[in-house]
Design an enzyme around this catalytic site. Structure first.
Site, PDB file in Angstrom:
ATOM      1  N   HIS A  94      -6.134 -13.198  19.453  1.00  0.00           N
ATOM      2  CA  HIS A  94      -5.162 -12.615  18.531  1.00  0.00           C
ATOM      3  C   HIS A  94      -5.628 -12.956  17.124  1.00  0.00           C
ATOM      4  O   HIS A  94      -5.998 -14.105  16.841  1.00  0.00           O
ATOM      5  CB  HIS A  94      -3.773 -13.204  18.802  1.00  0.00           C
ATOM      6  CG  HIS A  94      -2.843 -13.033  17.643  1.00  0.00           C
ATOM      7  ND1 HIS A  94      -2.601 -11.798  17.073  1.00  0.00           N
ATOM      8  CD2 HIS A  94      -2.126 -13.938  16.917  1.00  0.00           C
ATOM      9  CE1 HIS A  94      -1.760 -11.961  16.057  1.00  0.00           C
ATOM     10  NE2 HIS A  94      -1.468 -13.234  15.938  1.00  0.00           N
ATOM     11  N   ASN A  99      -3.302  -9.484  10.102  1.00  0.00           N
ATOM     12  CA  ASN A  99      -2.691  -9.869  11.384  1.00  0.00           C
ATOM     13  C   ASN A  99      -1.734  -8.751  11.803  1.00  0.00           C
ATOM     14  O   ASN A  99      -0.722  -8.519  11.147  1.00  0.00           O
ATOM     15  CB  ASN A  99      -1.954 -11.201  11.173  1.00  0.00           C
ATOM     16  CG  ASN A  99      -1.211 -11.694  12.409  1.00  0.00           C
ATOM     17  OD1 ASN A  99      -0.971 -10.936  13.341  1.00  0.00           O
ATOM     18  ND2 ASN A  99      -0.830 -12.959  12.390  1.00  0.00           N
ATOM     19  N   CYS A 118       3.245 -12.207  18.657  1.00  0.00           N
ATOM     20  CA  CYS A 118       1.768 -12.218  18.711  1.00  0.00           C
ATOM     21  C   CYS A 118       1.248 -12.266  20.138  1.00  0.00           C
ATOM     22  O   CYS A 118       0.133 -11.810  20.410  1.00  0.00           O
ATOM     23  CB  CYS A 118       1.226 -13.405  17.929  1.00  0.00           C
ATOM     24  SG  CYS A 118       1.810 -13.422  16.243  1.00  0.00           S
TER      25      CYS A 118
HETATM   26  O1  UT7 Z   1       0.163 -14.779  14.056  1.00  0.00           O
HETATM   27  C1  UT7 Z   1       1.169 -15.634  14.431  1.00  0.00           C
HETATM   28  C2  UT7 Z   1       0.872 -17.029  14.198  1.00  0.00           C
HETATM   29  N1  UT7 Z   1       0.721 -17.282  12.779  1.00  0.00           N
HETATM   30  C3  UT7 Z   1      -0.216 -18.097  12.420  1.00  0.00           C
HETATM   31  O2  UT7 Z   1      -0.975 -18.569  13.225  1.00  0.00           O
HETATM   32  C4  UT7 Z   1      -0.290 -18.481  10.960  1.00  0.00           C
HETATM   33  C5  UT7 Z   1      -0.684 -19.913  10.841  1.00  0.00           C
HETATM   34  N2  UT7 Z   1      -0.689 -20.386   9.447  1.00  0.00           N
HETATM   35  C6  UT7 Z   1      -1.573 -19.947   8.550  1.00  0.00           C
HETATM   36  O3  UT7 Z   1      -2.373 -19.074   8.823  1.00  0.00           O
HETATM   37  C7  UT7 Z   1      -1.590 -20.627   7.210  1.00  0.00           C
HETATM   38  O4  UT7 Z   1      -0.703 -21.708   7.216  1.00  0.00           O
HETATM   39  C8  UT7 Z   1      -1.232 -19.681   6.027  1.00  0.00           C
HETATM   40  C9  UT7 Z   1      -2.337 -18.691   5.791  1.00  0.00           C
HETATM   41  C10 UT7 Z   1       0.056 -18.970   6.290  1.00  0.00           C
HETATM   42  C11 UT7 Z   1      -1.060 -20.481   4.735  1.00  0.00           C
HETATM   43  O5  UT7 Z   1      -2.240 -21.199   4.451  1.00  0.00           O
HETATM   44  P1  UT7 Z   1      -2.177 -22.761   4.159  1.00  0.00           P
HETATM   45  O6  UT7 Z   1      -3.558 -23.177   3.882  1.00  0.00           O
HETATM   46  O7  UT7 Z   1      -1.477 -23.422   5.303  1.00  0.00           O
HETATM   47  O8  UT7 Z   1      -1.346 -22.816   2.830  1.00  0.00           O
HETATM   48  P2  UT7 Z   1       0.087 -23.492   2.519  1.00  0.00           P
HETATM   49  O9  UT7 Z   1       1.174 -22.721   3.151  1.00  0.00           O
HETATM   50  O10 UT7 Z   1      -0.026 -24.962   2.812  1.00  0.00           O
HETATM   51  O11 UT7 Z   1       0.186 -23.301   0.964  1.00  0.00           O
HETATM   52  C12 UT7 Z   1      -0.752 -23.916   0.059  1.00  0.00           C
HETATM   53  C13 UT7 Z   1      -0.436 -23.469  -1.336  1.00  0.00           C
HETATM   54  C14 UT7 Z   1       1.029 -23.635  -1.735  1.00  0.00           C
HETATM   55  O12 UT7 Z   1       1.078 -24.016  -3.100  1.00  0.00           O
HETATM   56  P3  UT7 Z   1       1.272 -25.559  -3.510  1.00  0.00           P
HETATM   57  O13 UT7 Z   1       2.583 -25.949  -2.897  1.00  0.00           O
HETATM   58  O14 UT7 Z   1       0.111 -26.278  -2.906  1.00  0.00           O
HETATM   59  O15 UT7 Z   1       1.256 -25.507  -4.987  1.00  0.00           O
HETATM   60  C15 UT7 Z   1       1.591 -22.250  -1.608  1.00  0.00           C
HETATM   61  O16 UT7 Z   1       2.683 -22.016  -2.456  1.00  0.00           O
HETATM   62  O17 UT7 Z   1      -0.723 -22.076  -1.498  1.00  0.00           O
HETATM   63  C16 UT7 Z   1       0.417 -21.411  -2.055  1.00  0.00           C
HETATM   64  N3  UT7 Z   1       0.469 -20.055  -1.510  1.00  0.00           N
HETATM   65  C17 UT7 Z   1      -0.178 -19.013  -2.062  1.00  0.00           C
HETATM   66  N4  UT7 Z   1      -0.931 -18.929  -3.170  1.00  0.00           N
HETATM   67  C18 UT7 Z   1      -1.464 -17.713  -3.449  1.00  0.00           C
HETATM   68  C19 UT7 Z   1       1.099 -19.628  -0.390  1.00  0.00           C
HETATM   69  N5  UT7 Z   1       0.871 -18.319  -0.201  1.00  0.00           N
HETATM   70  C20 UT7 Z   1       0.067 -17.920  -1.245  1.00  0.00           C
HETATM   71  C21 UT7 Z   1      -0.499 -16.678  -1.588  1.00  0.00           C
HETATM   72  N6  UT7 Z   1      -1.260 -16.631  -2.700  1.00  0.00           N
HETATM   73  N7  UT7 Z   1      -0.338 -15.566  -0.846  1.00  0.00           N
END
Ligand code: UT7
Length: 350
Positions: free
Chosen positions: A277, A307, A114
């Site tokens: 980014h 992204n 990134c």
């Molecule tokens: O570009 C390089 C740098 N990258 C970043 O900066 C990314 C930084 N991180 C993020 O943007 C976020 O952490 C994400 C968008 C990747 C994820 O969002 P989050 O709010 O942190 O969600 P999470 O990973 O804590 O997941 C929450 C819930 C989980 O379910 P449970 O365990 O709460 O039941 C996941 O399994 O959401 C679930 N989940 C999804 N549900 C529907 C994870 N991915 C999905 C999905 N659709 N695509």
């Protein structure tokens, strides 16, 4: 000492629009979750056969070169940033040199994910300042869609990424008021494995056995860098511990922007446009709030393209320029954070 300026900017995104609803055909996800957590509504996917990371980079480069008022023959150095190269080696730089029939100039590939574009811009800036080159092509391009896990297992990563390319041409300038003012590069490898694609690679589990992230078959890893079991266990896909990355990102993004401002005795209020980014709309909104910036001072387009890693900043910069949001004399700040971790910023007076 000479300074460098962006003389031309271009972008290319594939025609194929893939909405959040389209993703629901492959995995258990939904439009509401994706928009709420990331801001993304849709992304572009390259033609699987007809387009590659390099060919998209070429399309963006053609526009940047034309806008700089030169031809491909005038380019005297190529810097190509990507995390999804056409080949494991050689890099995309030489493929672009061949595709654009450029002279036998140097081609450098950058692997800073990134942060790749800002790192590439910084390297180009140094080459211009020393007088070594006069027309440097800097490209960021990604064909993520070819290497994502489209099953539910990979949904936390796959819904985020999109394909596309952006490019700029850097040239020398004597005008120290219309130039790249400074660039700032950082890394900390402590968390290298929490946003990574481990295979194919030569690690043979050396680092991964210290981690608890993945269940690798050690014997097999010692023999080869690619195996049937890696394919079966989906270990050829990117891995991301999203919440941890998120926490570090919202700390490093503002810090590296403030570093750039302080290096130039400027305040955040002086920024005409911040082009971050496009990692996650929530991250950009957090940075905006932290720096007390208005909506007009921040460029977001993750909603349309997802992204696009190394391509996201040049795409956003190009789009902002085309919209008339980047004008002569404007103070533009570019900032990135990503895998490595690496983070970086560049402050420029357009
Ligand atoms: O570009 C390089 C740098 N990258 C970043 O900066 C990314 C930084 N991180 C993020 O943007 C976020 O952490 C994400 C968008 C990747 C994820 O969002 P989050 O709010 O942190 O969600 P999470 O990973 O804590 O997941 C929450 C819930 C989980 O379910 P449970 O365990 O709460 O039941 C996941 O399994 O959401 C679930 N989940 C999804 N549900 C529907 C994870 N991915 C999905 C999905 N659709 N695509």
């Amino acid at each position: 000492m000479k300074k460098s300026k962006i003389a031309g900017v271009g972008m290319y995104v594939p025609k194929n629009v893939f909405t959040n609803n389209d993703l629901t055909k492959y995995m258990d996800t939904n439009d509401e979750w994706i928009q709420e957590r990331t801001g993304i509504k849709e992304r572009r996917y390259a033609d699987r056969i007809g387009e590659t990371t390099t060919t998209m980079g070429v399309e963006a480069a053609k526009i940047a070169i034309e806008r700089a008022g030169i031809t491909a023959q005038d380019i005297d150095f190529i810097i190509f940033a990507t995390l999804c190269p056409d080949y494991y080696f050689p890099g995309c730089g030489v493929l672009l040199q061949r595709a654009m029939q450029m002279k036998e100039i140097g081609a450098l590939d950058i692997r800073n994910q990134c942060s790749g574009f800002v790192y590439a811009l910084s390297v180009a800036d140094q080459f211009i300042k020393t007088g070594m080159y006069k027309n440097i092509l800097v490209v960021g391009s990604e064909k993520h869609s070819f290497g994502l896990d489209f099953s539910t297992r990979g949904r936390n990563v796959s819904v985020i990424f999109g394909d596309g390319a952006g490019a700029v041409v850097l040239q020398p300038t004597e005008d120290s008021n219309r130039c790249i003012l400074s660039t700032h590069l950082h890394s900390n490898g402590t968390n290298a494995e929490i946003l990574a694609m481990y295979n194919p690679g030569t690690h043979a589990n050396h680092w991964l056995k210290e981690q608890t992230l993945a269940d690798f078959d050690e014997a097999e890893l010692g023999e080869t860098f690619m195996s049937h079991s890696m394919i079966e266990k989906a270990q050829l896909f990117p891995f991301m511990d999203g919440p941890t990355v998120f926490k570090v990102a919202i700390d490093k993004f503002p810090a590296v922007i403030i570093e750039a401002l302080e290096a130039n005795n400027l305040q955040a209020s002086a920024i005409s446009l911040l082009v971050p980014h496009q990692a996650n709309l929530r991250i950009s909104q957090f940075v905006q709030k932290k720096l007390n910036l208005t909506d007009n001072q921040v460029k977001n387009n993750i909603q349309k393209y997802g992204n696009t890693t190394a391509a996201s900043i040049p795409i956003a910069l190009c789009e902002a320029w085309e919209e008339g949001r980047v004008k002569e004399g404007d103070l533009i700040c570019l900032a990135s954070f990503g895998s490595g971790f690496t983070w970086a910023s560049a402050l420029l007076r357009w």
